[in-house]
Design an enzyme around this catalytic site. Structure first.
Site, PDB file in Angstrom:
ATOM      1  N   ASP A 200       0.836  -1.194   0.000  1.00  0.00           N
ATOM      2  CA  ASP A 200       0.000   0.000   0.000  1.00  0.00           C
ATOM      3  C   ASP A 200       0.876   1.251   0.000  1.00  0.00           C
ATOM      4  O   ASP A 200       1.866   1.337   0.735  1.00  0.00           O
ATOM      5  CB  ASP A 200      -0.899  -0.014   1.241  1.00  0.00           C
ATOM      6  CG  ASP A 200      -1.853   1.157   1.288  1.00  0.00           C
ATOM      7  OD1 ASP A 200      -2.682   1.275   0.373  1.00  0.00           O
ATOM      8  OD2 ASP A 200      -1.775   1.946   2.251  1.00  0.00           O
ATOM      9  N   GLU A 242       1.292  -0.347  -5.182  1.00  0.00           N
ATOM     10  CA  GLU A 242       0.518   0.812  -5.589  1.00  0.00           C
ATOM     11  C   GLU A 242       1.469   2.010  -5.636  1.00  0.00           C
ATOM     12  O   GLU A 242       2.028   2.401  -4.613  1.00  0.00           O
ATOM     13  CB  GLU A 242      -0.594   1.056  -4.564  1.00  0.00           C
ATOM     14  CG  GLU A 242      -1.373   2.329  -4.768  1.00  0.00           C
ATOM     15  CD  GLU A 242      -2.263   2.655  -3.583  1.00  0.00           C
ATOM     16  OE1 GLU A 242      -3.410   3.044  -3.812  1.00  0.00           O
ATOM     17  OE2 GLU A 242      -1.796   2.535  -2.432  1.00  0.00           O
TER      18      GLU A 242
END
Length: 549
Positions: A200, A242
């Site tokens: 993330d 990401e």
């Protein structure tokens, strides 16, 4: 599947808590997910990506972790998780989990200790400033919901940095003990049996932060260290991240300046995602053509992850203002459909008005572009959203399994569900669910199953070159090809609302006997000089095949 299994995978993303409840408490759990593995195997999924599973106060969908070495009690126990991993493995399904280490929850014992005393061993695990930072109100990720990136803590008597919400204090990546702890967390879950991680907010994980400059360079070397760590633990471990950054920065996440692929294996292709949305909105393939042309070359064995919808909003921040407005007008015309001034908080099916032709066209386009496809749970049945829920929660509603109460997700009372099921309109669970579509060979679910099987027959799509075919075409028609040692595939996608005919006979020299592989789900020889694609239609054509089908 090859040793680099991620190149040929189909990744399915889900929230355990909204997938299947096994004990009637209104919350999905590992036992429920385990019972649904046969459904996922039949669909054609070979990798599951689980959104956060760790203990958390739950103020941001679990993305504020309070214990990295356990699972949330409402999802089950570590034993339940281990049984789930074994069951998935027996079906040939790998499992990756979210690695959320840019920040912790402000309820994490590390942060509580850090606040308690300047002499705490965890004090320098976070980023502090004795004075109010001059850039305190800059760099917010969620404009309109955040008004600062530095917050004063009365107990600590200092300001702490948080790139996201104030209850998510950032870890200090410059501290070697923090870096070691992140690698220890990864090692723990790999030893339990996960196949890798979705990292993330990767750019913020490696960002050095100081009070006078909250973006003081990035430590890409940590990605190299993490890659080495996970591959010592498990040789085929995956790091998927990401990183919605400028195109010129992308290759740094895959490898160093020497061209080695020694960092991340995969990145989500945010640039392509935005261009696909623009192309669908304008019914014009030019944005996709531009994306294919402008995509930076990747090191060998690196891979893109393609997606149409994920667990967040559709991020249009890298489009121009005019382009973004066109997408808003087509897919998010009302203000409550938008988020943070840059995104759309809807699922794809309602964005496309429930038009089955356009939904199938969009996913055919995703599947035929280079990279590994990632699918959000429920997209295979055309689930809708609930815009009455706040922010990103609108697309995090329970999976719709049947017309039974609560969509077959749970036997709990409706007011006890972790989130309300979609009940109203075209996308209500009584109309859109797995059971109804399972019995209909013409349903979207049946189409997805056939599409994913066909994708297995075309290995060059994932790993070969992907190029635009420059031939005269009617407006709205995209022609592109995939080439690899295994063969050559030709794809036609008509984004427009009128039938289109094109002549691609110039490619006939390589076509031993051109065969349609997926159009009305039938095979047959075709005439390359007069290829017609219906409105919002698509065609997959095999021009050359080195492998026997």
């Amino acid at each position: 599947m090859t040793e680099r299994w991620y190149e040929k995978a189909i990744i399915y993303c889900l929230d355990v808590e909204t997938f299947q409840d096994s004990n009637g408490d209104g919350v999905g759990d590992f036992a429920g997910l385990t019972r649904r593995l046969d459904y996922l195997a039949r669909l054609g999924v070979d990798c599951l990506w689980l959104n956060p599973i760790h203990p958390s106060p739950g103020r941001d969908g679990g993305y504020e972790v309070s214990d990295y070495y356990n699972v949330h009690p409402r999802l089950g126990t570590l034993g339940d998780f281990a049984e789930f991993l074994q069951a998935a493995d027996s079906r040939g399904i790998r499992v990756i989990i979210d690695l959320v280490v840019n920040h912790t929850s402000d309820e994490h014992p590390w942060f509580r200790s850090a606040c308690s005393s300047p002499d705490s061993p965890y004090r320098d695990w976070y980023v502090w400033s004795a004075q109010e930072p001059p850039d305190r109100r800059q760099g917010m990720v969620f404009p309109g919901e955040q008004d600062e990136t530095w917050t004063y803590n009365e107990t600590a008597g200092a300001w702490y940095f948080h790139r996201f919400y104030r209850f998510q204090p950032d870890l200090n990546i410059s501290n070697p003990r923090v870096r070691d702890e992140i690698k220890k967390i990864a090692s723990f879950w790999l030893r339990l049996g996960v196949a890798g991680f979705r990292i993330d907010a990767a750019p913020f994980v490696i960002e050095y932060t100081t009070p006078d400059n909250n973006s003081d360079g990035k430590d890409f070397g940590f990605l190299t260290d993490l890659r080495q760590c996970v591959q010592w633990q498990r040789q085929d471990a995956l790091l998927l991240a990401e990183a919605n950054v400028d195109p010129g920065q992308l290759t740094k996440y895959f490898g160093d300046s020497g061209g080695s692929a020694n960092r991340l294996h995969m990145l989500f292709d945010f640039l392509l995602n935005a261009q696909i949305m623009l192309a669908l909105a304008r019914q014009d393939p030019e944005p996709v053509i531009d994306a294919l042309r402008d995509t930076p070359a990747l090191p060998d064995w690196s891979q893109w992850a393609t997606f149409l919808r994920n667990h967040d909003e559709v991020d249009l921040s890298r489009l121009t203002a005019d382009q973004r407005q066109d997408v808003f007008a087509a897919f998010g015309p009302d203000e409550d459909m938008r988020l943070y001034g840059r995104g759309i908080r809807r699922r794809l099916a309602p964005m496309l008005g429930g038009d089955q032709r356009r939904i199938r066209l969009a996913y055919s386009l995703q599947f035929t572009l280079r990279g590994t496809p990632v699918i959000r749970y429920g997209e295979e049945i055309g689930m809708g959203d609930d815009l009455s829920l706040p922010d990103r929660e609108s697309i995090r509603t329970p999976m719709q399994w049947s017309p039974l109460p609560n969509a077959g997700f749970s036997t709990a009372a409706a007011d006890q569900l972790v989130a309300p099921v979609v009940t109203d309109g075209t996308f209500g669970y009584e109309k859109v669910n797995v059971r109804v579509q399972r019995n209909d060979p013409g349903s979207l679910l049946s189409w997805f199953e056939r599409m994913m099987r066909t994708l297995r027959e075309c290995p060059e799509i994932n790993t070969g070159t992907c190029t635009h075919v420059d031939v005269p075409t009617p407006p709205g028609l995209l022609v592109h090809r995939a080439d690899d040692t295994t063969g050559t595939m030709l794809f036609l996608h008509n984004l427009g609302d009128q039938d289109a005919t094109v002549d691609v006979s110039s490619l006939a020299g390589m076509a031993e006997s051109p065969t349609e592989m997926l159009a009305d789900h039938s095979y047959g020889d075709i005439d390359l000089a007069k290829l017609t694609v219906g409105a919002y239609g698509y065609r997959w054509i095999c021009l050359r095949r080195e492998l026997s089908l």
